[in-house]
Design an enzyme around this catalytic site. Structure first.
Site, PDB file in Angstrom:
ATOM      1  N   ASP A 230       0.820  -1.206   0.000  1.00  0.00           N
ATOM      2  CA  ASP A 230       0.000   0.000   0.000  1.00  0.00           C
ATOM      3  C   ASP A 230       0.858   1.262   0.000  1.00  0.00           C
ATOM      4  OD1 ASP A 230      -1.967   1.886   0.354  1.00  0.00           O
ATOM      5  OD2 ASP A 230      -2.307   1.412   2.467  1.00  0.00           O
TER       6      ASP A 230
ATOM      7  N   ASP B  24      -2.088   5.804  -5.022  1.00  0.00           N
ATOM      8  CA  ASP B  24      -2.376   4.944  -3.882  1.00  0.00           C
ATOM      9  C   ASP B  24      -2.746   3.539  -4.351  1.00  0.00           C
ATOM     10  OD1 ASP B  24      -3.153   3.767  -1.533  1.00  0.00           O
ATOM     11  OD2 ASP B  24      -4.709   5.223  -1.039  1.00  0.00           O
TER      12      ASP B  24
END
Length: 514
Positions: free
Chosen positions: A108, A295
């Site tokens: 992430d 992201d």
């Protein structure tokens, strides 16, 4: 499919997750982590909706981070706290301890901590559905004990820090701080296909000031270059989910040259971008610039509601009809047009007509009465905020139409149509699966270049056959200045564009994925 068939499919899928592709070759010194992917699941989406309705704290959360109207200071905004992992699709495997204990994690770029479930997680049901780290089974474990809490958009985790070796591919990161999660609240983590999160963001947003795994890879000399890259495979027929490459990039993953932009604010992988185009038409709000974050832990593309509503209108998406929006257009539409034509500053328009208490330069401290609750006494702060937000969106929409020299009648009709296309509270909208060929492209101006997404790339298909549903890959998220307007470019975007995270030169690169 029956219950038995669903169970069998889920079991096979979870088994596949236990055998990721992890390899490196001595000639290029790149470490490749194979990613598995799953389709967005209808049941997961329903669970997300149910959880959203049940969590009363969500409204307070939105108010805290000033996502609706003028609530609080924009410096309070924490993007990690906005994250929703319910639709996460891409996972890889890591090991912790000696001998290694394996966990499936999301790599992430929108957070910075590593966490996995702890063997000391006794009272969270989610922990019983995932492998748990057992410190007593590792001879390289070192106690820390410092408490840790992370709040996400859907739920939270809490626990304590520990230290151990972390294996990523064939790299062994020594003495890595990570969080043993002893509490995992929310349905998200219960039904998730991942066990934990491995954050690849900057230390500035790391809970507990823990040094991120990526930093230690660089500091311990484990990678050839301080660069990592993502290739996400969006082909639904392909079993290969993609790869995260540490130490550089694989030329087989992209076409042509990368377009690089500098990181503008360490914490997230954040940069400045320009206008967002629907077809070849400007959407207005980002023409003078917006911020964006890349992201990998977010599935959708999220951006300002004012632009998302325009996208929804262009692609025929069905959203929630906003009565406040239509009220503003009916009562103040002509006034907004007149003020903009008289060259008034757009930021001051809504305060001049009494719907906002801030004109872009000062607080005008006005007693704002609700136009939809005139006979109901004083309106609540939430209604004030909603009316102000709707007015600000209407100004943007009117501006874009004035630039195209549209008539007043056409402008008001267009704005009313956009009111019908406002996204649902979950930020998602449904489109007709048979209409993709007639939908426009949506493009982002990054580094002076136009990066375009076709309908096939920004529409997500949920389910198969006659029961299939097509979801817009665009979600709404309003972050005010100075931090916003802000876009979060998730997997929908990264699937089209191979993305390079150049830590050494503090820049991000995009090239068409191969």
């Amino acid at each position: 499919m029956g219950t038995i068939g669903k169970t069998t499919t889920a079991t096979l899928f979870l088994c596949l997750l236990l055998f990721p592709i992890v390899f490196s070759t001595p000639n290029d010194r790149l470490v490749r982590i194979g990613l598995k992917k799953r389709k967005i699941d209808r049941n997961n989406r329903m669970a997300a909706h149910l959880e959203s309705k049940e969590e009363k704290a969500s409204e307070a959360f939105l108010r805290k981070y000033r996502l609706h109207g003028n609530l609080g200071e924009s410096e309070d905004i924490d993007i990690v706290a906005l994250k929703n992992y319910m639709d996460a699709q891409y996972f890889g495997e890591i090991g912790i301890g000696t001998p290694t204990q394996n966990f499936t994690v999301i790599f992430d770029t929108g957070s910075s901590n590593l966490w996995v479930p702890s063997s000391k997680c006794y009272f969270s049901i989610a922990c019983y559905f995932h492998p748990k780290y057992k410190s007593s089974h590792s001879r390289t474990y070192k106690a820390n004990g410092k408490p840790a809490d992370i709040q996400y958009g859907t739920g939270a985790i809490s626990g304590f820090f520990s230290e151990d070796h972390v294996t990523v591919g064939d790299l062994v990161v020594k003495h890595q701080e990570f969080i043993e999660a002893t509490k995992e609240s929310s349905l998200t983590f219960l039904i998730a296909k991942f066990d934990g999160i491995l954050g690849l963001g900057f230390k500035e947003i790391s809970v507990g000031n823990a040094v991120p795994v990526w930093y230690n890879m660089v500091n311990q000399g484990l990678v050839n270059e301080p660069v990592f890259s993502f290739w996400l495979n969006r082909n639904p027929e392909d079993d290969v989910g993609g790869e995260v490459v540490f130490g550089g990039m694989d030329p087989k993953h992209y076409k042509g040259e990368h377009t690089y932009v500098p990181v503008t604010q360490k914490g997230y992988w954040q940069f400045d971008m320009g206008d967002v185009l629907i077809g070849d038409q400007t959407t207005g709000l980002c023409a003078s610039g917006c911020s964006a974050i890349v992201d990998s832990g977010t599935s959708l593309l999220t951006g300002p509601t004012a632009i998302i509503a325009q996208v929804n209108h262009a692609i025929g998406a069905t959203g929630v009809v906003s009565q406040e929006c239509k009220t503003v257009v009916s009562e103040y539409g002509e006034t907004i047009i007149d003020l903009l034509l008289s060259k008034d500053q757009p930021l001051k328009v809504c305060s001049q007509i009494g719907l906002c208490s801030f004109d872009g330069t000062r607080d005008v401290s006005m007693g704002i009465e609700s136009v939809v609750n005139e006979n109901a006494g004083k309106a609540s702060g939430n209604v004030h905020d909603a009316m102000c937000s709707v007015c600000e969106m209407a100004v943007i929409w009117v501006q874009s139409q004035l630039k195209q020299n549209q008539t007043q009648e056409r402008i008001l009709d267009y704005v009313n149509e956009l009111c019908d296309r406002l996204p649902s509270p979950m930020g998602e909208s449904v489109v007709d699966c048979n209409s993709l060929s007639s939908m426009p492209s949506v493009a982002f101006t990054i580094g002076g270049k136009i990066l375009e997404l076709t309908p096939e790339q920004y529409i997500l298909k949920v389910g198969d056959g006659e029961l299939a549903q097509c979801i817009s890959g665009f979600g709404a998220l309003d972050v005010p200045p100075p931090r916003g307007p802000l876009w979060i470019l998730g997997d929908v975007f990264m699937g089209k564009f191979h993305t390079v995270f150049d830590y050494g030169n503090m820049q991000i690169g995009f090239a068409e994925a191969a």
